[in-house]
Design a protein around this motif. Sequence first.
Motif, mmCIF file in Angstrom:
data_model
loop_
_atom_site.group_PDB
_atom_site.id
_atom_site.type_symbol
_atom_site.label_atom_id
_atom_site.label_comp_id
_atom_site.label_asym_id
_atom_site.label_seq_id
_atom_site.Cartn_x
_atom_site.Cartn_y
_atom_site.Cartn_z
ATOM 1 N N GLU A 1 -19.855 20.394 -16.309
ATOM 2 C CA GLU A 1 -18.957 20.837 -15.248
ATOM 3 C C GLU A 1 -17.538 20.920 -15.777
ATOM 4 O O GLU A 1 -17.069 20.019 -16.481
ATOM 5 C CB GLU A 1 -19.040 19.899 -14.042
ATOM 6 C CG GLU A 1 -20.398 19.953 -13.360
ATOM 7 C CD GLU A 1 -20.437 19.187 -12.051
ATOM 8 O OE1 GLU A 1 -19.403 18.594 -11.661
ATOM 9 O OE2 GLU A 1 -21.508 19.193 -11.415
ATOM 10 N N ILE A 2 -16.869 22.011 -15.459
ATOM 11 C CA ILE A 2 -15.507 22.246 -15.921
ATOM 12 C C ILE A 2 -14.639 22.635 -14.733
ATOM 13 O O ILE A 2 -15.141 23.040 -13.689
ATOM 14 C CB ILE A 2 -15.455 23.343 -17.009
ATOM 15 C CG1 ILE A 2 -15.915 24.694 -16.442
ATOM 16 C CG2 ILE A 2 -16.314 22.947 -18.211
ATOM 17 C CD1 ILE A 2 -15.743 25.859 -17.420
ATOM 18 N N LEU A 3 -13.332 22.513 -14.914
ATOM 19 C CA LEU A 3 -12.379 22.829 -13.853
ATOM 20 C C LEU A 3 -11.419 23.907 -14.338
ATOM 21 O O LEU A 3 -10.646 23.683 -15.278
ATOM 22 C CB LEU A 3 -11.594 21.578 -13.452
ATOM 23 C CG LEU A 3 -10.535 21.753 -12.347
ATOM 24 C CD1 LEU A 3 -11.215 22.055 -11.014
ATOM 25 C CD2 LEU A 3 -9.668 20.499 -12.242
ATOM 26 N N ILE A 4 -11.481 25.081 -13.713
ATOM 27 C CA ILE A 4 -10.557 26.163 -14.046
ATOM 28 C C ILE A 4 -10.159 26.880 -12.757
ATOM 29 O O ILE A 4 -10.856 26.781 -11.753
ATOM 30 C CB ILE A 4 -11.154 27.164 -15.061
ATOM 31 C CG1 ILE A 4 -12.382 27.886 -14.487
ATOM 32 C CG2 ILE A 4 -11.519 26.465 -16.356
ATOM 33 C CD1 ILE A 4 -12.937 28.942 -15.432
ATOM 34 N N PRO A 5 -9.035 27.605 -12.760
ATOM 35 C CA PRO A 5 -8.591 28.275 -11.534
ATOM 36 C C PRO A 5 -9.441 29.481 -11.168
ATOM 37 O O PRO A 5 -10.004 30.155 -12.033
ATOM 38 C CB PRO A 5 -7.157 28.713 -11.871
ATOM 39 C CG PRO A 5 -6.749 27.875 -13.030
ATOM 40 C CD PRO A 5 -8.008 27.666 -13.807
ATOM 41 N N VAL A 6 -9.516 29.750 -9.879
ATOM 42 C CA VAL A 6 -10.093 30.989 -9.377
ATOM 43 C C VAL A 6 -9.033 31.648 -8.504
ATOM 44 O O VAL A 6 -8.308 30.969 -7.766
ATOM 45 C CB VAL A 6 -11.402 30.742 -8.588
ATOM 46 C CG1 VAL A 6 -11.152 29.900 -7.351
ATOM 47 C CG2 VAL A 6 -12.070 32.049 -8.201
ATOM 48 N N LYS A 7 -8.901 32.964 -8.610
ATOM 49 C CA LYS A 7 -7.914 33.682 -7.782
ATOM 50 C C LYS A 7 -8.393 35.117 -7.614
ATOM 51 O O LYS A 7 -8.323 35.915 -8.527
ATOM 52 C CB LYS A 7 -6.511 33.630 -8.402
ATOM 53 C CG LYS A 7 -6.427 34.072 -9.849
ATOM 54 C CD LYS A 7 -4.970 34.183 -10.321
ATOM 55 C CE LYS A 7 -4.891 34.832 -11.689
ATOM 56 N NZ LYS A 7 -3.516 35.147 -12.093
ATOM 57 N N ASN A 8 -8.931 35.391 -6.442
ATOM 58 C CA ASN A 8 -9.458 36.723 -6.213
ATOM 59 C C ASN A 8 -9.563 37.038 -4.732
ATOM 60 O O ASN A 8 -9.629 36.134 -3.894
ATOM 61 C CB ASN A 8 -10.837 36.889 -6.877
ATOM 62 C CG ASN A 8 -11.859 35.918 -6.319
ATOM 63 O OD1 ASN A 8 -12.331 36.076 -5.198
ATOM 64 N ND2 ASN A 8 -12.227 34.914 -7.103
#
Length: 227
Positions: A136-143
């Motif tokens: 599991e990883i944490l990265i931004p989402v923006k859409n």
Amino acid sequence: MTARVGVVTFPGSLDDGDAARAVRLAGGEAVRLWHADPDLHGVDAVVLPGGFSYGDYLRCGAIARFAPVMESIAAAAAGGLPVLGICNGFQILCEAHLLPGALTRNQHLHFRNRDQVLRIESPATAWTNTFAAGQEILIPVKNGEGCYVADERTLDELEATGRVVARYVGGNPNGSLRDIAGITNAAGNVVGLMPHPEHAVEALTGPSLDGLGFFTSILKHLAGAPA
């Protein structure tokens, strides 16, 4: 020799500079590619960045797929060139039929911008080989149009052949079917990912450093690829 990773700029690209920086932080050479130039300048891999190519007129990525650079990328991808499409880049890959399915309006009809947990489902691609399956990883989402859709037969095939690259965990931000955040083609060289790994490569600006793995993965892949 340092791997050369091309980063395409379309009219309306927003994250091309961030993607180029991520390539450099991973240890590669970022090569800027222009949408109207079909010459790939000998790059070893290509990133299609996020943004609003050609203003997202018609459909997201629908005009960009006809850019001269995309003709070259499609031909090279068929020959094994690694290609990563991030957000708008994922939309372009689907419009160009380099990946199946489509990205549609978020089901809640709102733009979503947040840090998002993903689970890596397949480390067997050129862009995910430094991750472990289930990590599991944490990265931004923006859409605003990040809802991945496909017919049931296509979804079943993606599942059965291990071509779902990543899924949303802890809440689906856009309504993507089966919580799909990213997929790959059958060969594993073309990957589309809706969240933004290039925004999680530095402690100063990102929620984690987890996104760097996509860029170190391609360098690892290229280091092991035959000349």
